[in-house]
Design a protein around this motif. Structure first.
Motif, PDB file in Angstrom:
ATOM      1  N   PHE A 178      -2.997   2.650  10.140  1.00  0.00           N
ATOM      2  CA  PHE A 178      -2.616   2.137   8.829  1.00  0.00           C
ATOM      3  C   PHE A 178      -2.788   0.624   8.748  1.00  0.00           C
ATOM      4  O   PHE A 178      -3.056   0.076   7.679  1.00  0.00           O
ATOM      5  CB  PHE A 178      -1.192   2.558   8.446  1.00  0.00           C
ATOM      6  N   ALA A 179      -2.654  -0.085   9.889  1.00  0.00           N
ATOM      7  CA  ALA A 179      -2.863  -1.535   9.857  1.00  0.00           C
ATOM      8  C   ALA A 179      -4.324  -1.865   9.570  1.00  0.00           C
ATOM      9  O   ALA A 179      -4.625  -2.793   8.797  1.00  0.00           O
ATOM     10  CB  ALA A 179      -2.427  -2.157  11.182  1.00  0.00           C
ATOM     11  N   LEU A 180      -5.237  -1.115  10.180  1.00  0.00           N
ATOM     12  CA  LEU A 180      -6.661  -1.352   9.920  1.00  0.00           C
ATOM     13  C   LEU A 180      -6.986  -1.116   8.441  1.00  0.00           C
ATOM     14  O   LEU A 180      -7.709  -1.901   7.818  1.00  0.00           O
ATOM     15  CB  LEU A 180      -7.515  -0.441  10.797  1.00  0.00           C
ATOM     16  N   LYS A 181      -6.439  -0.049   7.880  1.00  0.00           N
ATOM     17  CA  LYS A 181      -6.689   0.230   6.463  1.00  0.00           C
ATOM     18  C   LYS A 181      -6.127  -0.882   5.582  1.00  0.00           C
ATOM     19  O   LYS A 181      -6.761  -1.293   4.603  1.00  0.00           O
ATOM     20  CB  LYS A 181      -6.077   1.572   6.088  1.00  0.00           C
ATOM     21  N   ALA A 182      -4.940  -1.361   5.925  1.00  0.00           N
ATOM     22  CA  ALA A 182      -4.335  -2.444   5.143  1.00  0.00           C
ATOM     23  C   ALA A 182      -5.165  -3.717   5.241  1.00  0.00           C
ATOM     24  O   ALA A 182      -5.388  -4.411   4.246  1.00  0.00           O
ATOM     25  CB  ALA A 182      -2.909  -2.693   5.618  1.00  0.00           C
ATOM     26  N   LEU A 183      -5.630  -4.037   6.445  1.00  0.00           N
ATOM     27  CA  LEU A 183      -6.434  -5.247   6.631  1.00  0.00           C
ATOM     28  C   LEU A 183      -7.754  -5.157   5.871  1.00  0.00           C
ATOM     29  O   LEU A 183      -8.206  -6.142   5.275  1.00  0.00           O
ATOM     30  CB  LEU A 183      -6.704  -5.472   8.121  1.00  0.00           C
ATOM     31  N   GLU A 184      -8.369  -3.990   5.882  1.00  0.00           N
ATOM     32  CA  GLU A 184      -9.625  -3.823   5.145  1.00  0.00           C
ATOM     33  C   GLU A 184      -9.391  -3.952   3.641  1.00  0.00           C
ATOM     34  O   GLU A 184     -10.160  -4.624   2.932  1.00  0.00           O
ATOM     35  CB  GLU A 184     -10.238  -2.464   5.473  1.00  0.00           C
ATOM     36  N   GLN A 244     -18.692  -4.450   4.747  1.00  0.00           N
ATOM     37  CA  GLN A 244     -18.807  -5.740   5.424  1.00  0.00           C
ATOM     38  C   GLN A 244     -17.439  -6.232   5.883  1.00  0.00           C
ATOM     39  O   GLN A 244     -17.307  -6.786   6.981  1.00  0.00           O
ATOM     40  CB  GLN A 244     -19.455  -6.766   4.487  1.00  0.00           C
ATOM     41  N   VAL A 245     -16.426  -6.037   5.057  1.00  0.00           N
ATOM     42  CA  VAL A 245     -15.074  -6.439   5.444  1.00  0.00           C
ATOM     43  C   VAL A 245     -14.590  -5.576   6.604  1.00  0.00           C
ATOM     44  O   VAL A 245     -13.881  -6.060   7.494  1.00  0.00           O
ATOM     45  CB  VAL A 245     -14.119  -6.355   4.243  1.00  0.00           C
ATOM     46  N   ARG A 246     -14.977  -4.314   6.620  1.00  0.00           N
ATOM     47  CA  ARG A 246     -14.588  -3.440   7.730  1.00  0.00           C
ATOM     48  C   ARG A 246     -15.100  -4.012   9.054  1.00  0.00           C
ATOM     49  O   ARG A 246     -14.363  -4.080  10.042  1.00  0.00           O
ATOM     50  CB  ARG A 246     -15.146  -2.038   7.516  1.00  0.00           C
ATOM     51  N   SER A 247     -16.365  -4.423   9.101  1.00  0.00           N
ATOM     52  CA  SER A 247     -16.925  -5.025  10.313  1.00  0.00           C
ATOM     53  C   SER A 247     -16.266  -6.369  10.610  1.00  0.00           C
ATOM     54  O   SER A 247     -16.020  -6.713  11.768  1.00  0.00           O
ATOM     55  CB  SER A 247     -18.440  -5.201  10.167  1.00  0.00           C
ATOM     56  N   LEU A 248     -15.976  -7.136   9.557  1.00  0.00           N
ATOM     57  CA  LEU A 248     -15.297  -8.421   9.715  1.00  0.00           C
ATOM     58  C   LEU A 248     -13.934  -8.232  10.371  1.00  0.00           C
ATOM     59  O   LEU A 248     -13.559  -8.987  11.278  1.00  0.00           O
ATOM     60  CB  LEU A 248     -15.137  -9.083   8.346  1.00  0.00           C
TER      61      LEU A 248
END
Length: 395
Positions: free
Chosen positions: A349-355, A259-263
């Motif tokens: 890496f930014a997407l992974k950090a944000l998730e 859910q956080v990934r989609s968020l």
């Protein structure tokens, strides 16, 4: 352009309306060609990229990008540095939130996300380096990334301090030994039982290891740009993820990583931190029938493409569930990090950090948000409105 204004959000909204009425690229009132459809953006960034001067926001010296081979090598080395550290295990989110909250427990918007992400990526920026180097990193984050790129304190000494900080970086880099050449590294590996000494551990290793006739001042400038990419863009996006997550009910111990990934993706669609991309034409040519002259700057409005009614259903609505059923056109129209060879090095890496950070905070904390202004703050980066977020440990 327009950077003497406190916020550009009003202009962004006007350009979105103009884009909805136009059938293709169009010129803004000050003459710049504005591109607000995904096909034209892809033509500029990928299919016909040779019609534009090579450009990199981060792997460049002044306005001039590093040669392609060096940019590729730097990107590869950056990933090697990241692979050295288990950031998930190293980061203490409770300690960071406690340190960054004021006496009332408030995390001030347009600041706290950048500061938290600075702490998160600390091992990758200057791993176990001399305290002077890390002090310079902190000074750069405060006086340039936050004060200039996010908040926009234009008429301040920040620009002078950035030059002073760059000189400090150069001096510190000059004192460090240069990384081994590939031949020297191979010889070292042949005589040692471990490759740890030859590994790239942080951004300092990345800039020290770049081949070519680069002065310490050149490497200092590259270090600053990589810090902006890693900390600035990711930190502002984290504020948006947490703010929208709290406002839309994701702030619960039951929230799942998917859910956080989609968020995160829906947040970057509505509020892309890099709200525009600019390219300079290398030749006379046309974009969708519109003439472009050599030397002319073309602006790709990421924010307008992400809110286009021709691509997205109910584009102004916050709907993370749309990411469960994306069309091919929507995938092509999602450009938070750009496309092609000059894509932002924070992609991935930014997407992974944000998730990871988004789930860590929304799952573990109760949240309250207060907004002092209704509109986002658009400068170099597109940041949340002024106000604050308060986080309290769940349970």
């Amino acid at each position: 352009m327009f950077l003497d204004r406190q916020s550009l959000w009003r202009h962004l909204r006007q350009w979105e309306k103009l884009a909805a009425e136009a059938e293709g690229p169009f010129r803004l009132r000050f003459g710049t060609l504005f591109v607000a459809d995904a096909d034209s953006a892809r033509e500029i960034l990928v299919d016909s990229a040779d019609r534009y001067i090579q450009q990199s926001g981060f792997f460049r010296l002044g306005p001039e990008p590093l040669p392609q081979a060096l940019r590729t090598a730097a990107s590869h080395e950056l990933l090697r540095a990241l692979s050295h550290h288990d950031l998930h295990a190293l980061f203490d989110v409770d300690d960071a939130i406690h340190e960054l909250s004021d006496s009332r427990g408030h995390l001030r918007h347009q600041r706290w996300g950048v500061r938290l992400v600075r702490r998160y990526f600390a091992p990758v920026i200057a791993h176990h380096r001399h305290t002077a180097l890390n002090s310079l990193v902190d000074a750069y984050v405060e006086s340039s990334v936050i004060a200039d790129d996010v908040v926009g304190r234009v008429v301040t000494p920040s620009h002078r301090s950035v030059r002073r900080i760059r000189a400090g970086f150069a001096e510190q880099l000059r004192r460090l030994p240069a990384r081994e050449t590939e031949a020297e590294a191979a010889a070292t590996l042949a005589t040692t039982a471990t490759d740890a000494d030859a590994d790239v551990r942080d951004l300092v290793d990345v800039v020290l290891g770049l081949r070519g006739e680069l002065t310490p001042a050149d490497r200092a400038q590259l270090l600053q740009r990589l810090i902006l990419s890693m900390v600035g863009f990711t930190g502002v996006a984290l504020e948006w993820v947490v703010l929208l997550g709290i406002q839309h009910g994701y702030n619960t111990p039951a929230v799942r990583p998917d859910q956080v990934r989609s968020l995160v993706r829906e947040t970057l669609r509505l509020y892309p931190t890099a709200w525009r991309l600019v390219r300079e034409a290398a030749t006379d040519h046309e974009i969708r029938g519109v003439p472009v002259s050599k030397g002319e700057h073309v602006m790709i409005g990421t924010h307008a493409i992400h809110r286009s009614g021709a691509v997205w259903d109910r584009p102004p609505d916050f709907d993370p569930s749309r990411w469960e059923r994306l069309t091919d056109d929507q995938r092509r129209a999602f450009l938070p990090f750009g496309k092609g060879a000059e894509m932002c090095p924070a992609n991935g890496f930014a997407l992974k950090a944000l998730e990871h950070l988004g789930h860590l905070i929304l799952h573990g904390y109760r949240g309250t948000v207060r907004i002092r202004k209704r509109t986002p703050h658009a400068r170099t980066l597109l940041a949340p409105p002024a106000g604050w977020t308060r986080l309290t440990r769940s349970g």
